[in-house]
Design an enzyme around this catalytic site. Structure first.
Site, PDB file in Angstrom:
ATOM      1  N   TYR A 163      -4.095 -42.444 -16.973  1.00  0.00           N
ATOM      2  CA  TYR A 163      -3.807 -42.011 -18.252  1.00  0.00           C
ATOM      3  C   TYR A 163      -2.479 -42.040 -18.731  1.00  0.00           C
ATOM      4  O   TYR A 163      -1.539 -41.757 -17.883  1.00  0.00           O
ATOM      5  CB  TYR A 163      -4.327 -40.554 -18.660  1.00  0.00           C
ATOM      6  N   GLU A 167     -18.674 -40.460 -22.639  1.00  0.00           N
ATOM      7  CA  GLU A 167     -19.225 -39.161 -21.791  1.00  0.00           C
ATOM      8  C   GLU A 167     -19.679 -38.258 -22.802  1.00  0.00           C
ATOM      9  O   GLU A 167     -19.506 -38.089 -23.987  1.00  0.00           O
ATOM     10  CB  GLU A 167     -17.960 -38.375 -21.424  1.00  0.00           C
ATOM     11  N   GLU A 211     -11.302 -45.273 -16.029  1.00  0.00           N
ATOM     12  CA  GLU A 211     -10.897 -44.604 -17.049  1.00  0.00           C
ATOM     13  C   GLU A 211      -9.409 -44.916 -17.352  1.00  0.00           C
ATOM     14  O   GLU A 211      -8.699 -44.691 -16.568  1.00  0.00           O
ATOM     15  CB  GLU A 211     -10.730 -42.715 -16.765  1.00  0.00           C
ATOM     16  N   GLN A 221     -11.865 -42.791 -24.833  1.00  0.00           N
ATOM     17  CA  GLN A 221     -13.430 -43.121 -24.838  1.00  0.00           C
ATOM     18  C   GLN A 221     -13.613 -43.886 -26.069  1.00  0.00           C
ATOM     19  O   GLN A 221     -12.972 -44.109 -26.875  1.00  0.00           O
ATOM     20  CB  GLN A 221     -14.177 -41.932 -24.559  1.00  0.00           C
ATOM     21  N   ASN A 235     -17.476 -39.068  -9.462  1.00  0.00           N
ATOM     22  CA  ASN A 235     -16.278 -39.290 -10.328  1.00  0.00           C
ATOM     23  C   ASN A 235     -15.028 -38.258 -10.136  1.00  0.00           C
ATOM     24  O   ASN A 235     -15.578 -37.078  -9.571  1.00  0.00           O
ATOM     25  CB  ASN A 235     -16.822 -38.819 -11.883  1.00  0.00           C
ATOM     26  N   GLU A 236     -13.942 -38.782  -9.889  1.00  0.00           N
ATOM     27  CA  GLU A 236     -12.765 -37.868  -9.420  1.00  0.00           C
ATOM     28  C   GLU A 236     -13.174 -36.839  -8.442  1.00  0.00           C
ATOM     29  O   GLU A 236     -12.912 -35.431  -8.741  1.00  0.00           O
ATOM     30  CB  GLU A 236     -12.347 -37.170 -10.978  1.00  0.00           C
TER      31      GLU A 236
END
Length: 507
Positions: free
Chosen positions: A251, A27, A307, A356, A174-175
């Site tokens: 996450y 990103e 992610e 990432q 995204n999201e």
């Protein structure tokens, strides 16, 4: 010493483990792109067309299957036309999500596609649904993939690229529940259908359109998106889905939440809490799969975890908006247990992207402007595990192992998975006990063992990590293997990750 046993049936094959489960994410965030991948064509550091050469060399050893770009949250404020043409003419923008810095757009579409070519990675381009338009996203795909004399193909040629690229993966925002537009599930599902309709397959390029789903085990997004695929009285169905993938994000942290705890200063209790959170990915996947199976029992729509990884506090002295964090043996074991979960659900889960790749969150590499390059413990887990890519998962079960009590919640001390490819068995083992060694016996069934090798990633402490001054504190080494008929025995140090390679004769 504690003991564990894993039963492996090499003749009971499960799903193919897509290589795309080992995907990466880059990103426009902190020093991932600028100072990580991109140093520019005027840099004194060795580079290939402005892309840092040692980064490319290190990542090629991982056989990176796909790379997601430009975000993340950045994707829904990125307008692709700002990143094409002569660099000196590209307009600047404010990266409001990550550090509130000015982005000069010197790394854009052509630079990203060149990076993918150098890595041998398939591009996963994330389009702007949040602040963009249907036309903008549709024209970007045409620009990238159309071969004839269309307006966007002509524009691409004007910018120096004659032949189109292949772009197999396309993200529809995204999201959307947060930085991608603060939408409700049904509202986004309708938008995803609309955008997907105009993201066309051009020429020989067939694109998998991936709708942005929820976080963790929030099933409301998965349910809404699957209803959008299989809706009654619609023109589409799971036999010809309007999009081909549904994503979710997961996450890992210790207990307080993302971005709240140190990457390198933590207690044994913090470590064990982290392992509980990491092993929870399997339950989240199982829940999403159950919802998808109820709408699409044939598995035509893929589940994508685009992610995942640890999210600690940024390193002291760095820009807090750049999310630059160190990477310890704890992070390596998070990766190990994630891969076991991915392998177990490879029938439906067909793509994943760690967050990432360079300098941000659970990175493979940490770079310095002085030319330093550090391989993190997580890098080594990816390198040790790459043999699972496009292999076939086989039945494996931990039939005996110690159980660790984590504040009243049980945590198995051993996580394992196995696959076969090219006449060989690869077994991954994550030993989670922080203090004790573990004698592990692999009971290999369905074939004759003709040879074995093993490697282990271990360290003297949970907080051990690599730096430019000490780059090999955590690095793989050979592990002794003992074979007795169908039994393969290894002894794993505390908090360690190992892979065992077994050559087989099935005649």
């Amino acid at each position: 010493m504690d003991h564990a046993r894993v039963a492996i049936s090499t003749d009971v094959e499960r799903a193919r483990i897509s290589r795309h489960l080992y995907g990466h994410f880059a990103e426009h965030l902190g020093r991932c792109i600028y100072g990580g991948f991109w140093v520019g064509e005027d840099s004194d550091l060795p580079h290939i067309d402005g892309i840092r050469a040692d980064v490319v060399e290190a990542l090629r050893r991982l056989e990176v299957p796909n790379l997601r770009w430009p975000g993340g949250c950045f994707a829904d404020e990125y307008h692709w036309r700002d990143g094409i043409g002569p660099r000196e003419d590209r307009p600047a923008m404010v990266n409001s999500h990550w550090g509130d810095v000015v982005e000069d757009n010197s790394f854009g579409t052509h630079e990203f596609m060149r990076l993918c070519e150098l890595l041998g990675a398939a591009p996963y381009v994330n389009g702007n649904l949040g602040s963009g338009t249907v036309r903008e996203m549709s024209e970007w795909l045409e620009y990238l993939t159309r071969a004839d004399d269309s307006p966007m193909a002509r524009l691409r040629r004007d910018n120096g690229r004659d032949e189109p690229w292949l772009v197999p993966f396309w993200g529809l925002g995204n999201e959307a529940w947060g930085c991608g537009g603060s939408m409700r599930p049904q509202a986004y599902a309708d938008e995803a259908r609309r955008y997907a309709t105009f993201c066309k397959d051009h020429g020989g390029n067939t694109v998998s359109r991936i709708a942005a789903g929820g976080a963790d085990d929030d099933l409301s997004w998965t349910r809404a998106l699957m209803e959008a695929v299989a809706c009654v009285n619609c023109q589409t169905s799971p036999d010809s889905p309007i999009f081909q993938g549904v994503s979710f994000h997961y996450y890992t942290y210790a207990s307080q939440g993302i971005n709240t705890e140190s990457a390198t200063e933590f207690s044994t209790t913090d470590y064990l809490r982290t392992m509980l959170r990491a092993t929870g990915i399997e339950r989240a996947i199982r829940a999403h799969v159950a919802v998808m199976d109820s709408y699409d029992p044939d598995g035509k729509v893929a589940l994508v975890c685009d992610e995942w990884g640890t999210w600690w506090q940024p390193e002291p002295g760095t820009n807090p908006g750049f999310l630059h964090q160190q990477n310890t043996m704890r992070d390596a074991l998070v990766a190990g247990v994630h891969f076991d979960a991915f392998h177990a659900h490879a029938r439906r889960l067909r793509m994943a992207n760690i967050a990432q790749t360079v300098n941000v969150l659970q990175a493979m590499l940490l770079t310095g402007d002085d030319g330093a390059l550090v391989l993190t413990p997580t890098y080594h887990v990816f390198e040790m595990s790459k043999g699972h890519q496009d292999a076939t998962s086989v039945e494996s079960a931990v039939t005996a192992a110690p159980v660790i009590d984590v504040e009243g919640t049980p945590l198995g001390a051993l996580s394992a998975s196995a696959s076969v490819k090219d006449g060989a068995l690869l077994v991954s083992l994550s030993h989670l006990d922080p203090d004790d060694s573990l004698d592990v016996v692999l009971d290999v069934r369905g074939a004759t063992i003709t040879g074995t090798t093993a490697r282990v990633l271990a360290s003297g402490s949970l907080t051990a990590h690599n730096t430019a001054a000490e780059p090999h504190v955590v690095a793989p080494r050979e592990l002794d293997v003992n074979v007795d008929g169908a039994l393969v025995r290894v002894t794993m140090p505390p908090h360690s990750f190992a892979t065992v390679h077994v050559t087989l004769d099935r005649d």
